[in-house]
Design a protein around this motif. Structure first.
Motif, PDB file in Angstrom:
ATOM      1  N   ILE A 287      45.703  29.011 -10.746  1.00  0.00           N
ATOM      2  CA  ILE A 287      46.919  29.478 -10.077  1.00  0.00           C
ATOM      3  C   ILE A 287      46.702  29.537  -8.566  1.00  0.00           C
ATOM      4  N   LEU A 288      45.538  30.045  -8.152  1.00  0.00           N
ATOM      5  CA  LEU A 288      45.218  30.103  -6.726  1.00  0.00           C
ATOM      6  C   LEU A 288      45.187  28.703  -6.120  1.00  0.00           C
ATOM      7  N   LEU A 289      44.579  27.764  -6.823  1.00  0.00           N
ATOM      8  CA  LEU A 289      44.514  26.388  -6.325  1.00  0.00           C
ATOM      9  C   LEU A 289      45.906  25.761  -6.286  1.00  0.00           C
ATOM     10  N   SER A 290      46.739  26.090  -7.240  1.00  0.00           N
ATOM     11  CA  SER A 290      48.077  25.499  -7.298  1.00  0.00           C
ATOM     12  C   SER A 290      48.944  25.892  -6.107  1.00  0.00           C
ATOM     13  N   ARG A 291      48.596  26.989  -5.451  1.00  0.00           N
ATOM     14  CA  ARG A 291      49.366  27.458  -4.301  1.00  0.00           C
ATOM     15  C   ARG A 291      48.987  26.753  -3.003  1.00  0.00           C
ATOM     16  N   LEU A 292      47.954  25.913  -3.043  1.00  0.00           N
ATOM     17  CA  LEU A 292      47.501  25.202  -1.844  1.00  0.00           C
ATOM     18  C   LEU A 292      48.325  23.922  -1.687  1.00  0.00           C
ATOM     19  N   ARG A 293      49.581  24.082  -1.378  1.00  0.00           N
ATOM     20  CA  ARG A 293      50.523  22.962  -1.382  1.00  0.00           C
ATOM     21  C   ARG A 293      50.279  21.955  -0.256  1.00  0.00           C
ATOM     22  N   ASN A 294      49.485  22.307   0.747  1.00  0.00           N
ATOM     23  CA  ASN A 294      49.166  21.374   1.828  1.00  0.00           C
ATOM     24  C   ASN A 294      47.766  20.794   1.695  1.00  0.00           C
TER      25      ASN A 294
ATOM     26  N   CYS B  69      45.102  31.911   3.185  1.00  0.00           N
ATOM     27  CA  CYS B  69      45.212  30.572   3.760  1.00  0.00           C
ATOM     28  C   CYS B  69      45.959  29.606   2.851  1.00  0.00           C
ATOM     29  N   GLU B  70      46.690  30.086   1.869  1.00  0.00           N
ATOM     30  CA  GLU B  70      47.297  29.192   0.888  1.00  0.00           C
ATOM     31  C   GLU B  70      48.305  28.223   1.507  1.00  0.00           C
ATOM     32  N   LYS B  71      48.880  28.561   2.667  1.00  0.00           N
ATOM     33  CA  LYS B  71      49.844  27.678   3.313  1.00  0.00           C
ATOM     34  C   LYS B  71      49.190  26.760   4.351  1.00  0.00           C
ATOM     35  N   SER B  72      47.975  27.084   4.770  1.00  0.00           N
ATOM     36  CA  SER B  72      47.345  26.337   5.852  1.00  0.00           C
ATOM     37  C   SER B  72      46.210  25.424   5.398  1.00  0.00           C
ATOM     38  N   LEU B  73      45.568  25.724   4.276  1.00  0.00           N
ATOM     39  CA  LEU B  73      44.354  25.013   3.886  1.00  0.00           C
ATOM     40  C   LEU B  73      44.634  23.551   3.537  1.00  0.00           C
ATOM     41  N   LYS B  74      43.885  22.653   4.190  1.00  0.00           N
ATOM     42  CA  LYS B  74      44.031  21.214   3.952  1.00  0.00           C
ATOM     43  C   LYS B  74      42.793  20.608   3.299  1.00  0.00           C
TER      44      LYS B  74
END
Length: 237
Positions: free
Chosen positions: A132-139, A105-110
């Motif tokens: 690193i995992l958190l850094s990928r949550l760009r949205n 869900c790294e691209k969808s999680l808000k």
């Protein structure tokens, strides 16, 4: 119920009192689950198995205050739900994320409401894979590290300091709200200035920025407020 409304896609079962087999029967009879709130109940083995077929469509999930520990299942959800936008869950050990397995869900999680429990023995470099995992949550727009069931004493969680890896979260440019209630924080002016410069959409921080030094925390609050960021102190609710 699911048999009566086969097209039901969103379900709120707060304190339902349903057993693990009963919940499994309900979820197994639904075609697709998009949104689910299942708090203060028994998210047992059968229920978890019945939820897995719905992972491809799940967008909103609240499984807080469950009767069983859901840490391993939460890690599975993050790694298996490509459309997940909102996740609210209980405290979970950071050990589940130190292998660095990517989140689907790294691209969808808000919205992520989760208390990452850090053990005293852990060094800041040990938390690198999680950061690193958190850094990928760009949205990501809201990050809440509060455990609603925690005692009134502060708990160990992620610390938002540059010497603890804060700079890795520079990619969270859409972050609007940070909640750090009931967590131990020792932020400095340098850390706060970094937040202001890198999280340009940040509107509000809830919690105490420096739980060890009230005077320092007050200075940090003033700095943030001058930059247009609201700071709400933690209050007993």
């Amino acid at each position: 119920m699911a048999g009566t409304w086969p097209d039901l896609e969103d379900l709120d079962l707060v304190e339902s009192g349903a057993s693990d087999p009963q919940l499994a029967l309900i979820f197994g009879g639904m075609r697709r689950i998009h949104g689910l709130s299942i708090t203060r109940t028994d998210l047992g083995i059968q229920t978890r198995a019945a939820l897995r077929p719905h992972f491809p469509w799940l967008t909103n999930l609240d499984i807080t205050m469950n009767a069983v520990y859901t840490g391993k299942f939460v890690a599975e959800v993050l790694r298996s739900c490509p459309q997940l936008e909102n996740l609210k869950t209980d405290r979970i050990s950071v050990d589940y994320f130190l292998d660095g397995v990517p989140w689907a869900c790294e691209k969808s999680l808000k919205v992520l409401e989760i208390c990452f429990e850090v053990l005293p023995r852990m060094r800041s470099e040990d938390l690198g894979p999680l950061l690193i995992l958190l850094s990928r949550l760009r949205n990501l727009e809201r990050l809440d590290l509060t455990d609603p069931e925690a005692s009134l004493s502060n708990i160990l969680s992620l610390e938002f300091r540059l010497d603890k890896g804060l700079e890795q979260l520079a990619t969270l440019t859409r972050l609007k709200r940070l909640v750090i209630e009931r967590t131990i924080q020792e932020s400095t002016m340098e850390d706060v200035e970094w937040m202001i410069n890198h999280w340009r959409n940040l509107k509000c921080i809830e919690g105490t920025l420096n739980t060890e030094d009230k005077d320092e925390s007050a200075k940090l609050v003033s700095k943030l407020q001058a930059a247009g960021v609201e700071v709400w102190p933690w209050k007993r609710r």
